[in-house]
Design an enzyme around this catalytic site. Structure first.
Site, mmCIF file in Angstrom:
data_model
loop_
_atom_site.group_PDB
_atom_site.id
_atom_site.type_symbol
_atom_site.label_atom_id
_atom_site.label_comp_id
_atom_site.label_asym_id
_atom_site.label_seq_id
_atom_site.Cartn_x
_atom_site.Cartn_y
_atom_site.Cartn_z
ATOM 1 N N ARG A 1 5.284 4.176 6.079
ATOM 2 C CA ARG A 1 5.013 4.115 7.668
ATOM 3 C C ARG A 1 5.006 2.379 8.083
ATOM 4 N NH1 ARG A 1 -1.107 5.641 5.753
ATOM 5 N NH2 ARG A 1 -1.926 3.474 5.526
ATOM 6 N N GLU B 1 -2.519 8.904 -0.651
ATOM 7 C CA GLU B 1 -3.412 7.866 -0.099
ATOM 8 C C GLU B 1 -4.913 8.640 -0.121
ATOM 9 O OE1 GLU B 1 -2.833 6.633 3.873
ATOM 10 O OE2 GLU B 1 -4.105 4.831 3.497
ATOM 11 N N ASP C 1 0.827 -1.248 0.023
ATOM 12 C CA ASP C 1 -0.015 -0.051 0.155
ATOM 13 C C ASP C 1 0.935 1.240 -0.132
ATOM 14 O OD1 ASP C 1 0.958 -0.720 2.802
ATOM 15 O OD2 ASP C 1 -0.813 0.350 3.651
ATOM 16 N N GLU D 1 3.556 0.093 7.887
ATOM 17 C CA GLU D 1 2.561 -0.864 7.138
ATOM 18 C C GLU D 1 3.163 -1.544 6.118
ATOM 19 O OE1 GLU D 1 -1.137 1.312 7.222
ATOM 20 O OE2 GLU D 1 -2.008 -0.039 6.234
ATOM 21 N N TRP E 1 -11.420 -6.298 -1.634
ATOM 22 C CA TRP E 1 -10.111 -6.782 -1.357
ATOM 23 C C TRP E 1 -9.991 -8.253 -1.744
ATOM 24 C CZ3 TRP E 1 -11.942 -2.316 -0.051
ATOM 25 C CH2 TRP E 1 -10.796 -1.030 0.364
HETATM 26 C C1 RAM Z 1 -4.979 1.123 4.887
HETATM 27 C C2 RAM Z 1 -4.242 0.556 3.573
HETATM 28 C C3 RAM Z 1 -4.798 0.340 2.525
HETATM 29 C C4 RAM Z 1 -6.112 -0.149 2.300
HETATM 30 C C5 RAM Z 1 -6.413 -0.530 3.948
HETATM 31 C C6 RAM Z 1 -7.779 -1.149 4.076
HETATM 32 O O1 RAM Z 1 -4.479 0.805 5.996
HETATM 33 O O2 RAM Z 1 -3.061 1.558 3.408
HETATM 34 O O3 RAM Z 1 -4.549 1.317 1.328
HETATM 35 O O4 RAM Z 1 -6.328 -1.192 1.636
HETATM 36 O O5 RAM Z 1 -6.049 0.469 4.729
#
Ligand code: RAM
Length: 882
Positions: A469, A747, A465, A471, A534
């Site tokens: 960060r 984002e 994504d 993630e 998803w």
């Molecule tokens: C965020 C991510 C991503 C998304 C999810 C649901 O944390 O960055 O982009 O798919 O949420």
């Protein structure tokens, strides 16, 4: 050329390739599929036959003879040729016949070499250092003698964690963050390196740096967790050397290896790396080094069945960038601006006294002139280098970390060194670029560049994504919407095939697709539950790969996974036939949702979910058809029809109004073909255009609607509205970020607010490709280049000029060769140009011209185009209003 007595010089074939490999050393397929591109041929040329010649290292070549076939992409390995055995090498060449009786000469040779194809070929052990501090990176080594000169040497290597191998003081290969990240307990990829030139007769040393990486380092959300796959890092190496005297020497990782701490005192993917050059062990991977005080290692339990060869390229340093500016922040700190948001790290060259400490902090943005790190959350992204001193220039780049950044704050740089010698190393999977777009609108071009950079920042072995960060996870929804764009920009077939294999492995027994692949436990998202968009990655990503690369075997490989997903969600439908189940992300990140609650979309999440069910059922029926699974095909067609009917009953009123009267609702209904007839479609298009107008031609869609809205408008004859939305500069819009100086896709539409402060939300990445999925619209509709048959066997050239643009063009290296589509408006004429690769044809759909089909070559079409059709240059008017 005596070998080609009657070859026709007008037809030339490039060296064949196998599977999706750029390099064919150590491939995992015993019967690799072969492809070839016709480099030049007369216009309109089609292949009618080919001849393959496959030769072993010694002995006569096998020839297929002339095979009547028009196939040139992923052609099956001939039945008559024995499959490759482990380590076996063959050379392959091809020649072709085609239109007008032409015949090419032989192509250049492809050399394929198999890796180790069966578990019993692996004789090494996975070894782990017996050092007290498990989390500290270490060095491992062994020494060995070679009895004779070397003919050929191969290193098969992987790790639990991350490794960098050295032989006799030299680094092996150029891979970075190897072996990358996969669902390790199911698939651990090993690399094959040709190390013939690194080993020599007499004493040798094989060694490796070993760090934690994804295997045992900290990873996840909200700070993450450690030891996700295990507590102990491990190295697995098997060096096989063929000597001139006919002997093969095999050097395996085993309990005879030794280990020690090296100069890397800490390394974490999120945290960064600390390196104390004073602790270097010069010569540690060369013969003659005294390792008598090194510690022992021990073998760990390891399942060799998990070992597999990679299907795509490794991660590498792909570009080096100098800083564009050295800034001094208001608080007096030195900040380097690399001018581009990237994934990678910096390399420094520095001189100073022993113990001087250079600290490098990374961030994507500045706020009030200072490095702004809040969006990184727990990823501290700080690298530290302690100099060894001694008057020489010390060069360093971390090994086992990576950051998402544009800016680097440098502290501790020795004062006597005036020059900050720091370069940014761009790091990602080393894919071949295959896509280009440009137009008369500079902002649109920059948006396209930003999309490409967000792909580069997030194709770091796994489609993530974001790169910055805590993630950096393989979110399934993000790549589901972005895969068409990605497949145009870079050859990511092997990369995504690998990821899909992990998806299938990590899928739950009941068919639930994890939100992130490779699946790791993350708070709030595990255990996963079935969520549309998803989970649909299981069906839609393989389908995209088939459409764009012509690879049918990925459909076969993913078939069970795709079915499991659709069967599961179909079983959860209610009595009304609607999949209204569980917590759905729906149109995630609708711009109307408050920063702290991205779930609050305007569109009913079950409408989104059910639309996706219908779409996946349709696509799965098509997949079943491709695979010849006719019973399944019939079943999924019925499911798709039922889903469509239930969608209509539930979400579309008699007057055509949808229960959620939103852009996303109409866009999905149109794009997923859920409306019954042309009138309803036209009405939905009207309503969609009306809503876009009401919303001030600003984005009012989230993850679900955004990738579809421009297409839905264009498909229903509202190109003008699509362009107004596309070229909008006021937020939320694609170009807002561009006007704010973005160099990647964000984002959130307003990750950076107009006043230069960062969006207060928890999720404020400046490098997220999902909303960049619109680039596919730029390629297919604005420039007009798309596949009309899998793998671009037939092209569709269907540009839709408008928006005040005066030209646009796209180029793509298809599996058949270079294709181009472009147009230009001048003097009241629209000129469309199309380049069609040999052995393909193109359906031409140009406004104002009768539809036609053309063969290969470059074609030009002219249509009178009165000024009023040029479309308004909305960008300029909006810009003036701002
Ligand atoms: C965020 C991510 C991503 C998304 C999810 C649901 O944390 O960055 O982009 O798919 O949420």
């Amino acid at each position: 050329m005596p070998e080609n007595p009657s070859a026709d010089a007008s037809v030339a074939v490039a060296a064949p390739t196998c599977e999706h490999h750029g390099s064919s050393l150590g491939i995992g397929a015993a019967r690799p599929r072969l492809s070839w591109v016709i480099e030049s041929a007369p216009d309109g040329w089609l292949q009618t036959a080919y001849e393959l010649e496959i030769a072993p290292e010694a002995g006569p070549a096998w020839s297929s003879g002339r095979v009547d076939s028009d196939e040139s992409v992923l052609v099956a390995w001939p039945d008559e040729v024995p499959p490759l055995r482990s380590r076996e090498r063959r050379t392959v060449r091809v020649r072709v016949w085609g239109t007008g009786g032409t015949r090419s000469g032989w192509s250049p040779l492809l050399t394929v070499e198999a890796g180790l194809l069966v578990p019993r070929d692996f004789t090494a052990a996975m070894i782990t250092p017996t050092v007290p501090e498990l989390t500290r990176p270490s060095l491992l080594r062994t020494s060995f003698d070679l009895p004779a000169p070397v003919v050929r040497a191969r290193l098969y290597i992987t790790a639990h964690g991350l490794y960098e191998a050295e032989i006799n003081g030299l680094r092996v290969g150029e891979d970075v963050l190897a072996p990358g990240w996969s669902s390790y307990h199911h698939r651990l990829r090993y690399a094959t390196h040709d190390v013939t030139s690194l080993v020599t007769e007499g004493p040798n040393v094989l060694g490796a740096w070993l760090g934690e990486g994804w295997f045992s380092g900290r990873f996840g959300i909200h700070g993450g967790r450690t030891a996700l796959y295990g507590r102990h890092t491990g190295l697995f190496a098997q060096l096989e050397v063929d000597c001139a005297d006919g002997r093969r020497v095999v050097v395996n990782t085993d309990e005879r290896w030794r280990c020690a701490y090296g100069p890397v005192t800490f390394a974490g993917l999120y945290e960064g790396e600390r390196y104390d050059a004073r602790a270097e062990l010069p010569g540690w991977s060369r013969p003659g080094f005294d390792a008598s005080d090194w510690q022992s290692v021990r073998p760990v339990v390891f399942d060799r069945d998990t070992l597999c060869a990679p299907s795509g390229p490794p991660v590498r340093r792909v570009e080096s960038r100098a800083p564009q500016a050295v800034l001094t922040s208001p608080s007096g700190r030195r900040i380097l601006d690399f001018g581009q948001n990237i994934a990678g790290r910096v390399r420094i060259r520095v001189r100073g006294h022993a113990g001087a400490t250079v600290t490098l902090r990374h961030a994507e943005v500045l706020q009030d002139g200072e490095l702004y790190t809040r969006p990184l959350r727990h990823a501290t992204s700080t690298d530290t280098y302690i100099l060894k001193g001694g008057g020489t220039v010390e060069e360093w780049e971390p090994r086992f970390t990576i950051h998402g950044f544009r800016y680097v704050e440098v502290t501790g740089w020795p004062e006597e060194e005036a020059h900050l010698d720091v370069t940014a190393q761009v790091i990602h999977t080393d894919m071949r670029r295959t896509g280009w777009f440009s137009s008369s609108d500079a902002l649109l071009n920059r948006l396209h560049e930003n999309v490409r950079w967000s792909m580069r920042g997030n194709f770091v072995d796994v489609p993530t994504d974001c790169p910055q960060r805590d993630e950096r996870l393989g979110w399934t929804g993000d790549i589901q919407v972005f895969a068409p764009t990605a497949s145009f920009l870079y050859d990511c077939a092997g990369f995504l095939t690998s990821w899909l294999a992990d998806l299938a492995h990590d899928q739950y027994a009941d068919g639930t697709v994890p939100f992130i692949v490779p699946a790791i436990p993350v708070p709030e998202w595990t255990p996963a539950w079935p969520a549309a968009l998803w989970g649909d990655a299981a069906v839609l990503v393989p389908w995209t790969l088939f459409q764009r690369f012509g690879d049918r075997s990925v459909l076969r490989a993913q078939y069970a996974s795709a079915r499991a997903w659709v069967d599961l969600i179909a079983s959860q439908r209610g009595e009304d036939g609607v999949w209204r189940h569980g917590k759905q992300l729906g149109d995630w990140l609708d711009p109307a949702a408050p920063p702290e609650d991205p779930w609050q979309a305007r569109t009913d999440p079950y409408l989104v979910a059910h639309a996706y069910l219908a779409r996946s059922a349709q696509v799965l029926a098509l997949i079943a058809e491709e695979l010849g699974e006719s019973a399944d095909e019939a079943g999924y067609r019925i499911l798709a029809q039922e889903a469509r009917a239930a969608f209509l009953d539930t979400f579309v009123g008699a007057d055509g109004r949808m229960s959620s009267d939103t852009q996303t609702a109409y866009a999905l209904a149109l794009r997923f073909d859920l409306l019954p007839d042309d009138d309803t479609r036209a009405a939905a298009g009207e309503r969609l255009a009306e809503l876009v107008g009401k919303d001030g031609h600003r984005i009012a869609t989230g993850f679900a609607g955004t990738p579809e809205v421009c297409d839905a408008l264009s498909d229903t004859g509202h190109d003008d509205t699509a362009y107004r939305l596309l070229l909008q500069r006021q937020r939320p819009s694609w170009l807002y970020g561009v006007t704010q100086g973005a160099t990647t896709v964000w984002e959130r539409w307003d990750s950076m607010l107009p006043d230069g402060t960062v969006n207060p939300g928890e999720m404020t990445s400046f490098n997220h490709y999902a909303l960049g999925a619109v680039a596919d619209f730029l390629h297919r509709v604005v420039a007009g280049l798309s596949p009309a048959a899998p793998g671009y066997r037939r092209l569709r050239i269907a540009p839709r000029p408008g928006g005040g643009l005066t030209h646009a063009e796209a180029r793509h290296l298809t599996p058949y060769g270079t294709a181009e589509a472009g147009w230009r408006l001048a003097g009241g004429t629209l000129t469309v140009t199309a380049t069609v690769p040999p052995n393909t044809s193109a359906d031409i759909d140009v406004p104002g011209l009768d539809a036609t089909t053309v063969g290969s070559g470059t074609h030009c079409f002219e249509v009178p185009w009165p000024a009023e059709r040029t479309g308004q240059d909305w960008t300029d008017t909006m810009w003036l209003k701002d």
